[in-house]
Design a protein around this motif. Structure first.
Motif, PDB file in Angstrom:
ATOM      1  N   PHE A  43       0.838  -1.186   0.000  1.00 49.38           N
ATOM      2  CA  PHE A  43       0.000   0.000   0.000  1.00 49.38           C
ATOM      3  C   PHE A  43       0.880   1.245   0.000  1.00 49.38           C
ATOM      4  CE2 PHE A  43      -2.363  -3.153   2.645  1.00 49.38           C
ATOM      5  CZ  PHE A  43      -3.288  -3.492   1.673  1.00 49.38           C
ATOM      6  N   TYR A  83      -6.519   4.504  -5.966  1.00 50.40           N
ATOM      7  CA  TYR A  83      -7.938   4.699  -5.662  1.00 50.40           C
ATOM      8  C   TYR A  83      -8.070   5.953  -4.805  1.00 50.40           C
ATOM      9  CZ  TYR A  83      -8.276  -0.075  -7.319  1.00 50.40           C
ATOM     10  OH  TYR A  83      -8.200  -1.205  -8.093  1.00 50.40           O
ATOM     11  N   ILE A 115     -16.234   5.499  -3.946  1.00 55.30           N
ATOM     12  CA  ILE A 115     -15.538   5.601  -2.662  1.00 55.30           C
ATOM     13  C   ILE A 115     -15.789   6.979  -2.049  1.00 55.30           C
ATOM     14  CG2 ILE A 115     -13.300   5.552  -1.510  1.00 55.30           C
ATOM     15  CD1 ILE A 115     -12.298   3.843  -3.897  1.00 55.30           C
ATOM     16  N   ILE A 145     -11.630   6.861   2.745  1.00 53.86           N
ATOM     17  CA  ILE A 145     -10.537   5.907   2.857  1.00 53.86           C
ATOM     18  C   ILE A 145      -9.839   6.206   4.182  1.00 53.86           C
ATOM     19  CG2 ILE A 145      -8.392   5.034   1.861  1.00 53.86           C
ATOM     20  CD1 ILE A 145      -9.251   6.207  -0.826  1.00 53.86           C
ATOM     21  N   TYR A 149      -6.531  -1.010   6.106  1.00 56.38           N
ATOM     22  CA  TYR A 149      -7.141   0.105   5.387  1.00 56.38           C
ATOM     23  C   TYR A 149      -8.560  -0.284   5.006  1.00 56.38           C
ATOM     24  CZ  TYR A 149      -2.459   2.020   5.037  1.00 56.38           C
ATOM     25  OH  TYR A 149      -1.222   2.532   5.338  1.00 56.38           O
ATOM     26  N   LEU A 209     -12.497   1.171   3.275  1.00 56.94           N
ATOM     27  CA  LEU A 209     -13.159   2.131   2.404  1.00 56.94           C
ATOM     28  C   LEU A 209     -14.651   2.128   2.680  1.00 56.94           C
ATOM     29  CD1 LEU A 209     -10.638   0.784   0.722  1.00 56.94           C
ATOM     30  CD2 LEU A 209     -11.553   2.114  -1.136  1.00 56.94           C
ATOM     31  N   LEU A 261      -9.697  -2.607   1.982  1.00 55.97           N
ATOM     32  CA  LEU A 261      -9.122  -2.166   0.704  1.00 55.97           C
ATOM     33  C   LEU A 261      -8.881  -3.353  -0.233  1.00 55.97           C
ATOM     34  CD1 LEU A 261      -7.830  -0.011  -1.119  1.00 55.97           C
ATOM     35  CD2 LEU A 261      -5.721  -0.274   0.201  1.00 55.97           C
TER      36      LEU A 261
END
Length: 231
Positions: free
Chosen positions: A43, A94, A127, A130, A144, A146, A185
């Motif tokens: 990430f 994203y 989304i 986040i 993570y 969303l 995520l």
């Protein structure tokens, strides 16, 4: 002029920040070789982070999601999270719909069909949040998540002419976004391309299906290159 004019200086800083952001985008995939680097992080946070309390509805959805695990069924989950506007996973970016990169906010994602989460449906949505979240299970975990607002399929899917073109034809949904869903995520499938048909309908085309079709067609015909298929 920059020294004497505060407003101009502010505008120039915003402009240069945007130019740096555009310059960092991997527009044609030339930087994808970094995916082969075993030392590269999974990430990558591409925006500033803000620590803040999680609001009631997202927090309830998060608790419901995490407590499907037996280890967390009675755990106390913190209300604080680290919010960000953009993140990359596997080299793909994203972003939230309220950010400068709002075009990266429309996605397909996996939504659990049941409480145990053993089966998933693929759903389209946008989304809205986040965030990075830390909590204690047997040990401290950092994940993570969303918050996604879903698109709803049309009332009569049999009337969707696009589905007659197979898996790469996309499908129709109603234009309005509805309920919210919280997902990790890692449950993101791909970006989607959105095309408004009229005031009530929107066409959704998952981007990964386009690349799958191009690859399959290229292999089948041998002599047709990917560039020719795209054209």
């Amino acid at each position: 002029m920059l020294h004497d004019d505060d407003e101009l200086r502010k505008d120039v800083v915003e402009m240069t920040t945007m130019l740096e952001s555009i310059d960092s985008e991997d527009i044609r995939g030339f930087w994808r070789a970094t995916l082969l680097d075993p030392s590269a992080p999974t990430f990558i946070i591409n925006s500033k982070t803000v620590s803040s309390q999680i609001e009631d509805e997202p927090y309830q959805l998060l608790c419901s999601l995490l407590r499907t695990s037996g280890d967390l069924e009675h755990a106390t989950l913190p209300r604080r999270a680290l919010y960000l506007e953009e993140i990359s996973i596997g080299g793909v970016s994203y972003a939230t719909k309220g950010s400068r990169k709002f075009r990266d906010s429309a996605v397909m994602f996996q939504k659990p069909q049941n409480r145990e989460g053993y089966a998933y449906d693929e759903k389209p949505g946008v989304i809205t949040l986040i965030f990075q979240y830390k909590y204690h299970a047997i040990y401290e975990v950092t994940q993570y998540f969303l918050l996604i607002q879903e698109y709803v399929p049309i009332d009569n899917p049999a009337s969707d002419v696009y589905q007659g073109f197979g898996f790469a034809g996309g499908f129709l949904c109603k234009t309005g976004l509805t309920r919210y869903t919280m997902v990790p995520l890692t449950h993101i499938v791909s970006h989607v391309a959105l095309t408004t048909i009229d005031d009530d309908l929107i066409h959704i085309l998952p981007i990964d299906r386009v690349s799958i079709l191009i690859l399959a067609f290229s292999i089948k015909t041998h002599h047709i290159s990917t560039a020719h298929v795209i054209v």
